[in-house]
Design an enzyme around this catalytic site. Structure first.
Site, PDB file in Angstrom:
ATOM      1  N   GLY A 281      38.633  33.366  21.423  1.00 33.54           N
ATOM      2  CA  GLY A 281      38.834  32.947  20.102  1.00 33.54           C
ATOM      3  C   GLY A 281      39.447  31.445  20.267  1.00 33.54           C
ATOM      4  O   GLY A 281      39.160  30.828  21.192  1.00 33.54           O
TER       5      GLY A 281
ATOM      6  N   GLY B 200      42.325  30.631  21.435  1.00 28.06           N
ATOM      7  CA  GLY B 200      43.111  30.235  22.347  1.00 28.06           C
ATOM      8  C   GLY B 200      42.359  30.250  23.622  1.00 28.06           C
ATOM      9  O   GLY B 200      42.260  29.289  24.461  1.00 28.06           O
TER      10      GLY B 200
ATOM     11  N   GLU C  79      45.327  34.040  -0.641  1.00 24.48           N
ATOM     12  CA  GLU C  79      44.027  33.486  -0.476  1.00 24.48           C
ATOM     13  C   GLU C  79      43.063  34.658  -1.291  1.00 24.48           C
ATOM     14  O   GLU C  79      42.235  34.305  -2.120  1.00 24.48           O
ATOM     15  CB  GLU C  79      43.601  33.045   0.791  1.00 24.48           C
ATOM     16  CG  GLU C  79      44.397  31.591   0.736  1.00 24.48           C
ATOM     17  CD  GLU C  79      44.294  31.183   2.235  1.00 24.48           C
ATOM     18  OE1 GLU C  79      44.425  29.818   2.610  1.00 24.48           O
ATOM     19  OE2 GLU C  79      43.463  31.742   3.472  1.00 24.48           O
TER      20      GLU C  79
ATOM     21  N   ASP D  71      47.985  34.754  19.970  1.00 25.55           N
ATOM     22  CA  ASP D  71      48.716  35.917  19.005  1.00 25.55           C
ATOM     23  C   ASP D  71      49.008  37.088  19.830  1.00 25.55           C
ATOM     24  O   ASP D  71      49.804  37.820  19.249  1.00 25.55           O
ATOM     25  CB  ASP D  71      47.760  36.212  18.098  1.00 25.55           C
ATOM     26  CG  ASP D  71      47.261  35.557  16.898  1.00 25.55           C
ATOM     27  OD1 ASP D  71      47.945  34.544  16.825  1.00 25.55           O
ATOM     28  OD2 ASP D  71      46.844  36.073  15.849  1.00 25.55           O
TER      29      ASP D  71
ATOM     30  N   ALA E   9      46.264  29.423  14.282  1.00 22.66           N
ATOM     31  CA  ALA E   9      45.097  29.070  14.822  1.00 22.66           C
ATOM     32  C   ALA E   9      45.762  27.586  16.050  1.00 22.66           C
ATOM     33  O   ALA E   9      45.342  27.650  17.261  1.00 22.66           O
ATOM     34  CB  ALA E   9      44.156  28.458  14.392  1.00 22.66           C
TER      35      ALA E   9
HETATM   36  C1  LIG Z   1      42.114  36.432   7.731  1.00 23.20           C
HETATM   37  C2  LIG Z   1      42.909  35.689   8.700  1.00 23.20           C
HETATM   38  C3  LIG Z   1      43.106  34.356   8.291  1.00 23.20           C
HETATM   39  C4  LIG Z   1      43.837  33.570   8.849  1.00 23.20           C
HETATM   40  N1  LIG Z   1      44.241  32.272   8.487  1.00 23.20           N
HETATM   41  C5  LIG Z   1      44.814  31.337   9.223  1.00 23.20           C
HETATM   42  C6  LIG Z   1      44.816  29.928   8.475  1.00 23.20           C
HETATM   43  O1  LIG Z   1      44.507  29.618   7.569  1.00 23.20           O
HETATM   44  N2  LIG Z   1      45.573  28.882   9.623  1.00 23.20           N
HETATM   45  C7  LIG Z   1      45.767  29.380  10.788  1.00 23.20           C
HETATM   46  O2  LIG Z   1      46.165  28.393  11.762  1.00 23.20           O
HETATM   47  N3  LIG Z   1      45.728  30.530  11.270  1.00 23.20           N
HETATM   48  C8  LIG Z   1      45.239  31.405  10.473  1.00 23.20           C
HETATM   49  N4  LIG Z   1      45.001  32.702  10.909  1.00 23.20           N
HETATM   50  C9  LIG Z   1      45.410  33.122  12.338  1.00 23.20           C
HETATM   51  C10 LIG Z   1      44.538  32.607  13.419  1.00 23.20           C
HETATM   52  O3  LIG Z   1      43.096  33.018  13.350  1.00 23.20           O
HETATM   53  C11 LIG Z   1      45.135  33.484  14.769  1.00 23.20           C
HETATM   54  O4  LIG Z   1      46.420  33.059  14.895  1.00 23.20           O
HETATM   55  C12 LIG Z   1      44.130  32.843  15.986  1.00 23.20           C
HETATM   56  O5  LIG Z   1      42.815  33.245  15.710  1.00 23.20           O
HETATM   57  C13 LIG Z   1      44.733  33.404  17.146  1.00 23.20           C
HETATM   58  O6  LIG Z   1      44.007  32.972  18.277  1.00 23.20           O
HETATM   59  P1  LIG Z   1      43.639  34.017  19.681  1.00 23.20           P
HETATM   60  O7  LIG Z   1      42.854  33.028  20.578  1.00 23.20           O
HETATM   61  O8  LIG Z   1      45.158  34.435  20.099  1.00 23.20           O
HETATM   62  O9  LIG Z   1      43.189  35.257  19.028  1.00 23.20           O
HETATM   63  P2  LIG Z   1      41.758  35.460  18.519  1.00 23.20           P
HETATM   64  O10 LIG Z   1      41.091  34.041  17.651  1.00 23.20           O
HETATM   65  O11 LIG Z   1      41.947  36.536  17.473  1.00 23.20           O
HETATM   66  O12 LIG Z   1      40.546  35.788  19.336  1.00 23.20           O
HETATM   67  C14 LIG Z   1      40.620  36.945  20.125  1.00 23.20           C
HETATM   68  C15 LIG Z   1      39.155  37.267  20.868  1.00 23.20           C
HETATM   69  O13 LIG Z   1      39.315  38.112  21.781  1.00 23.20           O
HETATM   70  C16 LIG Z   1      38.435  38.921  21.556  1.00 23.20           C
HETATM   71  N5  LIG Z   1      38.703  40.285  22.366  1.00 23.20           N
HETATM   72  C17 LIG Z   1      39.706  40.975  21.810  1.00 23.20           C
HETATM   73  N6  LIG Z   1      40.027  42.250  22.511  1.00 23.20           N
HETATM   74  C18 LIG Z   1      39.124  42.265  23.505  1.00 23.20           C
HETATM   75  C19 LIG Z   1      38.717  43.145  24.201  1.00 23.20           C
HETATM   76  N7  LIG Z   1      39.384  44.054  24.705  1.00 23.20           N
HETATM   77  N8  LIG Z   1      37.585  42.679  25.298  1.00 23.20           N
HETATM   78  C20 LIG Z   1      36.897  41.550  25.299  1.00 23.20           C
HETATM   79  N9  LIG Z   1      37.234  40.636  23.937  1.00 23.20           N
HETATM   80  C21 LIG Z   1      38.412  41.057  23.465  1.00 23.20           C
HETATM   81  C22 LIG Z   1      38.139  39.085  19.952  1.00 23.20           C
HETATM   82  O14 LIG Z   1      36.740  39.529  19.944  1.00 23.20           O
HETATM   83  C23 LIG Z   1      38.377  37.469  19.851  1.00 23.20           C
HETATM   84  O15 LIG Z   1      37.001  36.882  19.911  1.00 23.20           O
HETATM   85  C24 LIG Z   1      44.223  33.797  10.306  1.00 23.20           C
HETATM   86  C25 LIG Z   1      44.018  34.650  10.807  1.00 23.20           C
HETATM   87  C26 LIG Z   1      43.352  35.898  10.134  1.00 23.20           C
HETATM   88  C27 LIG Z   1      42.802  37.336  10.402  1.00 23.20           C
END
Ligand SMILES: Cc1cc2nc3c(=O)[nH]c(=O)nc-3n(C[C@H](O)[C@H](O)[C@H](O)COP(=O)(O)OP(=O)(O)OC[C@H]3O[C@@H](n4cnc5c(N)ncnc54)[C@H](O)[C@@H]3O)c2cc1C
Length: 426
Positions: free
Chosen positions: A14, A16, A171, A300, A316
């Site tokens: 994702g 991060g 939204e 997250d 994000a």
């Molecule tokens: C509908 C929605 C709207 C949003 N709108 C905004 C916005 O407008 N602005 C903003 O800044 N933020 C927004 N966010 C929040 C933002 O998307 C998150 O804060 C961000 O994606 C977090 O990044 P991350 O890398 O922690 O996790 P994520 O981007 O969620 O990535 C996690 C990844 O881990 C993978 N994964 C999970 N479990 C496993 C496992 N067991 N094995 C292998 N892979 C796994 C998943 O497939 C995914 O690809 C929104 C979120 C959502 C759901």
């Protein structure tokens, strides 16, 4: 024996995880990125797929393709199920992956506050599959309402409930109102799509609680003008196949969308470490897990606090900043250089759209609303999309939607058998 490279394993591609991988580009390391999906999803625009403005491929890209130029990175599509912190390896559905450094960036999931059975009736929006499921549900509701004679059932079909008045809920509500009042308004003969009832329910006293009061009020008023019923200080007590129960009443609805809560992925359980109430791992100031300087949790899935003691939000830019920081920290350790100081979060701002021509923006001291806010929001999102093609396609779609009110991605595919007939017969 030839010296092997340091093995850095990143779980989750994702915001991060990808940023961490990129920050390790020049490190003398074998970087393995594991994700259960083959694509990186731009979650902030998922609601546009759910409301037929964009197609899935406009907001998602193959992880393999993104990391193709990075020769020290290998991508594996696997589901991580456990971590053995003693043997330093991950267990996936296909086998075991050893690591020297581990970065966990698996994000969050929906939380139904102990009522997981509600997820069948009130899907949340997190993955592409969720967005296409919701899109199908919205479009089928209009199609069924056109063929059904029973007026009570017709009203239920044309009732859409969104639970949760944060940015995603606002939204979604604005976009569904646009679909009903503009996109579909002239397409049906027996029903008037403009009569659809759209209800946005928020348990707290106001929408967009992380925005200043004035922008919350603007969002509330703009949605109300667009015909959305906004119910604040209202608690949903049950979701079922035919609608939702509120503390003081009931709404029959064909489509209920859950935008009310998130829970971190089960990283704390994998690592057997302390988590906060939302399941986020309590990490050290350098984002490592206490007693495990070789394991980092970011985005997250992590509970991180800034210098003032405020929790870093689950957005994000925060996940990207954490990914970049940890990638650099590991690169420095591998190279024997001094490591960066504790992670320092810089909050850039908050943005949310309200329908197709209004948005609220809080960027430092700058507060924007209305059309100018929407232009700012659009430019910011186009800038952060990956790849020239996607930027061009999304910009063109928005421009087309803006001048024609049309949404191009309105195909209904894979109609579930339960939806072929409405739950209640005419
Ligand atoms: C509908 C929605 C709207 C949003 N709108 C905004 C916005 O407008 N602005 C903003 O800044 N933020 C927004 N966010 C929040 C933002 O998307 C998150 O804060 C961000 O994606 C977090 O990044 P991350 O890398 O922690 O996790 P994520 O981007 O969620 O990535 C996690 C990844 O881990 C993978 N994964 C999970 N479990 C496993 C496992 N067991 N094995 C292998 N892979 C796994 C998943 O497939 C995914 O690809 C929104 C979120 C959502 C759901």
């Amino acid at each position: 024996m030839p010296k092997r490279n340091v093995r850095v394993v990143i779980v989750g591609a994702g915001f991060g995880g990808l940023e961490a991988a990129k920050a390790l580009k020049r490190a003398a390391a074998d970087v393995t990125v594991i994700d259960q999906q083959n694509h990186h999803c731009f979650q902030p625009l998922l609601y546009q797929v759910a409301t037929a403005a964009l197609s899935p491929a406009d907001i998602a890209w193959p992880i393999r393709h993104i990391l193709r130029p990075q020769l020290n990175a290998t991508v594996l599509m696997e589901n991580v199920q456990a971590v053995d912190v003693v043997k330093k390896c991950l267990h996936t559905q296909f086998g075991v992956v050893p690591y020297d450094y581990l970065i966990i960036a698996t994000g969050a999931m929906h939380s139904y506050f102990g009522h997981d059975d509600w997820s069948d009736y009130a899907p949340g929006l997190k993955r592409i599959e969720d967005a296409t499921r919701i899109r199908r549900s919205i479009l089928i509701a209009f199609e069924q309402a056109e063929v059904i004679q029973n007026q009570e059932e017709q009203r239920r079909l044309l009732t859409f409930v969104i639970v949760g008045g944060g940015a995603t809920g606002v939204e979604m509500a604005g976009a569904i109102a646009d679909v009903a009042r503009e996109t579909l308004a002239a397409d049906f003969r027996r029903i008037d799509p403009r009569s659809a009832r759209i209800v946005l329910i928020e348990a707290g006293p106001r929408l967009l609680p992380t925005f200043p009061q004035g922008l919350s009020k603007y969002a509330h008023d703009t949605l109300t003008r667009a015909g959305v019923e906004v119910k604040t200080s209202t608690l949903v007590t049950k979701c079922d196949a035919l609608g939702v129960d509120l503390k003081d009443g009931r709404i029959d609805a064909s489509t209920v969308i859950w935008a009310a809560g998130v829970m971190a992925s089960p990283v704390a359980r994998w690592l057997n470490v302390e988590a906060d109430r939302a399941g986020r791992v309590k990490v050290s100031p350098d984002l490592s897990v206490p007693a495990h300087p070789e394991i980092f949790v970011i985005g997250d899935a992590a509970a991180v606090f800034d210098a003032q003691g405020h929790q870093v939000p689950g957005i994000a830019p925060a996940a990207k900043q954490m990914g970049k920081y940890v990638g650099k920290l590991i690169s420095s350790r591998i190279a024997g250089r001094a490591t960066p100081k504790a992670f320092h979060y810089v909050h850039l701002g908050d943005l949310a759209t309200i329908g197709r021509r209004a948005a609220v923006v809080k960027f430092g001291r700058l507060e924007l609303r209305g059309f100018i806010g929407w232009v700012f929001w659009s430019l910011a999102h186009i800038y952060f999309l990956i790849g020239l093609r996607n930027r061009f396609v999304v910009a063109f779609n928005w421009f087309w939607d803006y001048i024609t009110f049309q949404r191009g991605a309105r195909l209904i595919t894979e109609v579930p058998s339960s939806k072929r007939k409405s739950e209640r017969q005419p």
